[in-house]
Design an enzyme around this catalytic site. Sequence first.
Site, mmCIF file in Angstrom:
data_model
loop_
_atom_site.group_PDB
_atom_site.id
_atom_site.type_symbol
_atom_site.label_atom_id
_atom_site.label_comp_id
_atom_site.label_asym_id
_atom_site.label_seq_id
_atom_site.Cartn_x
_atom_site.Cartn_y
_atom_site.Cartn_z
ATOM 1 C CG ASN A 96 -1.768 1.139 1.347
ATOM 2 O OD1 ASN A 96 -1.867 2.500 1.280
ATOM 3 N ND2 ASN A 96 -3.297 0.957 2.185
ATOM 4 C CG ASP A 118 -8.892 3.310 -7.399
ATOM 5 O OD1 ASP A 118 -8.761 3.282 -8.471
ATOM 6 O OD2 ASP A 118 -8.207 2.804 -6.669
ATOM 7 C CE LYS A 122 -21.008 8.203 -2.743
ATOM 8 N NZ LYS A 122 -21.007 6.894 -3.059
ATOM 9 C CD GLU A 194 -2.892 6.493 -21.979
ATOM 10 O OE1 GLU A 194 -1.894 6.159 -20.784
ATOM 11 O OE2 GLU A 194 -2.752 7.613 -23.071
HETATM 12 N N1 SAM Z 1 -2.132 2.564 -13.720
HETATM 13 C C1 SAM Z 1 -3.199 1.419 -14.227
HETATM 14 C C2 SAM Z 1 -3.578 1.629 -15.425
HETATM 15 O O1 SAM Z 1 -4.006 2.558 -15.938
HETATM 16 O O2 SAM Z 1 -4.256 0.899 -16.220
HETATM 17 C C3 SAM Z 1 -4.281 0.958 -12.922
HETATM 18 C C4 SAM Z 1 -5.185 2.481 -12.689
HETATM 19 S S1 SAM Z 1 -6.049 1.430 -11.557
HETATM 20 C C5 SAM Z 1 -8.011 2.657 -11.873
HETATM 21 C C6 SAM Z 1 -6.019 2.053 -10.297
HETATM 22 C C7 SAM Z 1 -4.746 1.180 -9.505
HETATM 23 O O3 SAM Z 1 -4.308 1.391 -8.331
HETATM 24 C C8 SAM Z 1 -5.310 0.056 -9.109
HETATM 25 O O4 SAM Z 1 -5.021 -0.891 -9.372
HETATM 26 C C9 SAM Z 1 -5.393 0.138 -7.291
HETATM 27 O O5 SAM Z 1 -5.278 -1.038 -6.809
HETATM 28 C C10 SAM Z 1 -4.139 0.741 -7.317
HETATM 29 N N2 SAM Z 1 -3.938 1.368 -5.992
HETATM 30 C C11 SAM Z 1 -5.084 2.538 -5.275
HETATM 31 N N3 SAM Z 1 -4.070 3.028 -4.017
HETATM 32 C C12 SAM Z 1 -3.178 1.870 -4.506
HETATM 33 C C13 SAM Z 1 -2.236 2.234 -2.879
HETATM 34 N N4 SAM Z 1 -2.960 2.937 -1.377
HETATM 35 N N5 SAM Z 1 -1.440 1.468 -3.036
HETATM 36 C C14 SAM Z 1 -1.129 1.331 -4.559
HETATM 37 N N6 SAM Z 1 -1.878 1.101 -5.389
HETATM 38 C C15 SAM Z 1 -3.194 1.455 -5.543
#
Ligand code: SAM
Length: 213
Positions: A96, A118, A122, A194
Amino acid sequence: MRVRNKPWAKDKLSSYPQYVIENPADHKGKWNQVFGNDNPIHIEVGTGKGRFITEMAKANPTINYIGIELFDSVIVSALDRIIEAEIPNIKLLNVNAVNLREYFAKSDVDRLYLNFSDPWPKKRHEKRRLTYKTFLHLYEDILVDGGEIHFKTDNRGLFEYSLRSFSEYGLLLTFVSLDLHNSDFEGNIMTEYEEKFSLMGQPIYRSEVKFQN
Ligand code: SAM
């Protein structure tokens, strides 16, 4: 994002210690030893399935890359890409990002990528956005002085929020595009998200910001 459970993912990640670093805190301040050279280190927070970081590593062999992803069942796809192409200048961390300070010392990292983070739309979830001020502080604590964050998203609300957050933090905006794919930016490497969103006709937003320390 929806994550399909892959009960075997953890074991697979553990089987490739040359690519997946199990105890990243052990390497804090000495990542050059992990890579066996003193090349700059670029990290991606939220690597997902790893298309961006693996293609970047192939295109830039004198830069070391570290992909950071929370979910084992997602990052295991990034591992498959690395195994298949035998990419030497990339490592993965299944951790994380809130704990980045445990794994990296000041100046361990030369550049940080955020791709399609992400959006957490909200207001009450603002603190979870990877461009919230506490994350920017975290990034500042591990980046070199003058280190950069390169950020792409399809989400207009998150992009507007992030530009404001960068500005309030005192970061210098050095690049901005409101439609990356129709700009003169060269060498863009698409992420999985993307490709999905641009095929749906959505513009891709991109910014580069720099810490002014
Ligand atoms: N970067 C990739 C792409 O553009 O295809 C994945 C985008 S996806 C919407 C966001 C990713 O960020 C997810 O796989 C999620 O698990 C990861 N993520 C979100 N918060 C995170 C955190 N605090 N630490 C590590 N990974 C995180």
